[in-house]
Design a protein around this motif. Structure first.
Motif, PDB file in Angstrom:
ATOM      1  N   ASP A  56       0.838  -1.186   0.000  1.00 15.10           N
ATOM      2  CA  ASP A  56       0.000   0.000   0.000  1.00 15.10           C
ATOM      3  C   ASP A  56       0.884   1.251   0.000  1.00 15.10           C
ATOM      4  O   ASP A  56       1.878   1.330   0.707  1.00 15.10           O
ATOM      5  CB  ASP A  56      -0.893  -0.017   1.247  1.00 15.10           C
ATOM      6  N   ALA A  57       0.533   2.238  -0.788  1.00 15.43           N
ATOM      7  CA  ALA A  57       1.307   3.478  -0.877  1.00 15.43           C
ATOM      8  C   ALA A  57       0.905   4.479   0.199  1.00 15.43           C
ATOM      9  O   ALA A  57       1.452   5.568   0.259  1.00 15.43           O
ATOM     10  CB  ALA A  57       1.124   4.105  -2.257  1.00 15.43           C
ATOM     11  N   ALA A  58      -0.029   4.130   1.067  1.00 16.83           N
ATOM     12  CA  ALA A  58      -0.495   5.048   2.105  1.00 16.83           C
ATOM     13  C   ALA A  58       0.642   5.368   3.083  1.00 16.83           C
ATOM     14  O   ALA A  58       1.504   4.529   3.355  1.00 16.83           O
ATOM     15  CB  ALA A  58      -1.675   4.444   2.852  1.00 16.83           C
ATOM     16  N   VAL A  59       0.638   6.592   3.566  1.00 16.87           N
ATOM     17  CA  VAL A  59       1.640   7.023   4.530  1.00 16.87           C
ATOM     18  C   VAL A  59       0.938   7.574   5.766  1.00 16.87           C
ATOM     19  O   VAL A  59      -0.234   7.928   5.736  1.00 16.87           O
ATOM     20  CB  VAL A  59       2.580   8.102   3.942  1.00 16.87           C
ATOM     21  N   ARG A  60       1.705   7.669   6.857  1.00 16.15           N
ATOM     22  CA  ARG A  60       1.198   8.297   8.070  1.00 16.15           C
ATOM     23  C   ARG A  60       2.196   9.351   8.513  1.00 16.15           C
ATOM     24  O   ARG A  60       3.411   9.188   8.350  1.00 16.15           O
ATOM     25  CB  ARG A  60       0.932   7.279   9.168  1.00 16.15           C
ATOM     26  N   THR A  61       1.695  10.432   9.034  1.00 20.42           N
ATOM     27  CA  THR A  61       2.544  11.511   9.517  1.00 20.42           C
ATOM     28  C   THR A  61       3.106  11.128  10.879  1.00 20.42           C
ATOM     29  O   THR A  61       2.359  10.754  11.780  1.00 20.42           O
ATOM     30  CB  THR A  61       1.742  12.818   9.620  1.00 20.42           C
ATOM     31  N   VAL A  62       4.433  11.231  11.023  1.00 16.59           N
ATOM     32  CA  VAL A  62       5.077  10.877  12.289  1.00 16.59           C
ATOM     33  C   VAL A  62       5.880  12.026  12.879  1.00 16.59           C
ATOM     34  O   VAL A  62       6.404  11.910  13.985  1.00 16.59           O
ATOM     35  CB  VAL A  62       5.977   9.633  12.148  1.00 16.59           C
ATOM     36  N   GLY A  63       5.971  13.150  12.170  1.00 17.79           N
ATOM     37  CA  GLY A  63       6.714  14.282  12.706  1.00 17.79           C
ATOM     38  C   GLY A  63       6.367  15.575  12.000  1.00 17.79           C
ATOM     39  O   GLY A  63       5.960  15.559  10.835  1.00 17.79           O
ATOM     40  N   THR A  64       6.501  16.678  12.733  1.00 17.85           N
ATOM     41  CA  THR A  64       6.257  17.993  12.151  1.00 17.85           C
ATOM     42  C   THR A  64       7.237  19.017  12.731  1.00 17.85           C
ATOM     43  O   THR A  64       7.783  18.824  13.824  1.00 17.85           O
ATOM     44  CB  THR A  64       4.829  18.514  12.447  1.00 17.85           C
ATOM     45  N   LEU A  65       7.430  20.077  11.996  1.00 17.17           N
ATOM     46  CA  LEU A  65       8.209  21.228  12.445  1.00 17.17           C
ATOM     47  C   LEU A  65       7.744  22.429  11.638  1.00 17.17           C
ATOM     48  O   LEU A  65       7.493  22.319  10.443  1.00 17.17           O
ATOM     49  CB  LEU A  65       9.703  20.988  12.218  1.00 17.17           C
ATOM     50  N   HIS A  66       7.625  23.572  12.307  1.00 13.90           N
ATOM     51  CA  HIS A  66       7.218  24.825  11.671  1.00 13.90           C
ATOM     52  C   HIS A  66       8.367  25.813  11.843  1.00 13.90           C
ATOM     53  O   HIS A  66       8.804  26.082  12.959  1.00 13.90           O
ATOM     54  CB  HIS A  66       5.953  25.340  12.357  1.00 13.90           C
ATOM     55  N   LEU A  67       8.855  26.350  10.734  1.00 16.85           N
ATOM     56  CA  LEU A  67       9.963  27.303  10.736  1.00 16.85           C
ATOM     57  C   LEU A  67       9.479  28.628  10.163  1.00 16.85           C
ATOM     58  O   LEU A  67       8.896  28.663   9.074  1.00 16.85           O
ATOM     59  CB  LEU A  67      11.115  26.756   9.876  1.00 16.85           C
ATOM     60  N   THR A  68       9.716  29.709  10.893  1.00 17.63           N
ATOM     61  CA  THR A  68       9.345  31.042  10.446  1.00 17.63           C
ATOM     62  C   THR A  68      10.609  31.878  10.269  1.00 17.63           C
ATOM     63  O   THR A  68      11.471  31.903  11.163  1.00 17.63           O
ATOM     64  CB  THR A  68       8.423  31.732  11.482  1.00 17.63           C
TER      65      THR A  68
END
Length: 140
Positions: free
Chosen positions: A48-60
């Protein structure tokens, strides 16, 4: 992931997506904002090509007058899913943000972390950040 700890659980409402969708639209339309999302296959053993989000970061990226007109960056919303912690993903996200800050001409990278997140403080110090300021906030 925003509500995945005691602090986030008190201030986030993941069942109501509207505020997050509106915020994403504002962020996505601003060239000074950079969102990084880390994904893994949803089923690593499947086709399956489905993915799950495991990390985030917001840079300003923030242009400024102080420090002789220096541009700085602000790292926020660093989150790693509980089952992906300890894999080095958080380190890679922050290293990306530091390198992107250099590429954007920043002379300073800053971040804040809630005083209760002692493990996060050790993580940031291990990456070379120094606790240098006392922060203040005002809820509006």
């Amino acid at each position: 992931m925003l509500a995945d700890d005691a602090l986030g659980a008190r201030r986030e409402t993941p069942d109501e997506l509207g505020p997050y969708e509106r915020a994403f639209t504002r962020i996505d339309g601003d060239p000074q904002q950079h969102l990084m999302v880390a994904e893994l296959p949803a089923d690593p053993d499947g086709d399956d090509a489905a993915v799950r989000t495991v990390g985030t970061l917001h840079l300003t990226i923030i242009p400024g007058l102080s420090r002789q007109g220096a541009t700085r960056s602000l790292i926020e919303a660093v989150r790693v899913h509980a089952d992906a912690r300890g894999t080095g993903l958080g380190t890679r996200l922050v290293e990306w943000a530091v390198e992107e800050s250099r590429r954007q001409g920043c002379s300073l990278v800053q971040l804040t972390s809630d005083v209760t997140r002692v493990d996060a403080h050790r993580f940031y110090e291990r990456l070379g950040f120094e606790a240098s300021h006392l922060g203040f906030k005002m809820a509006l």
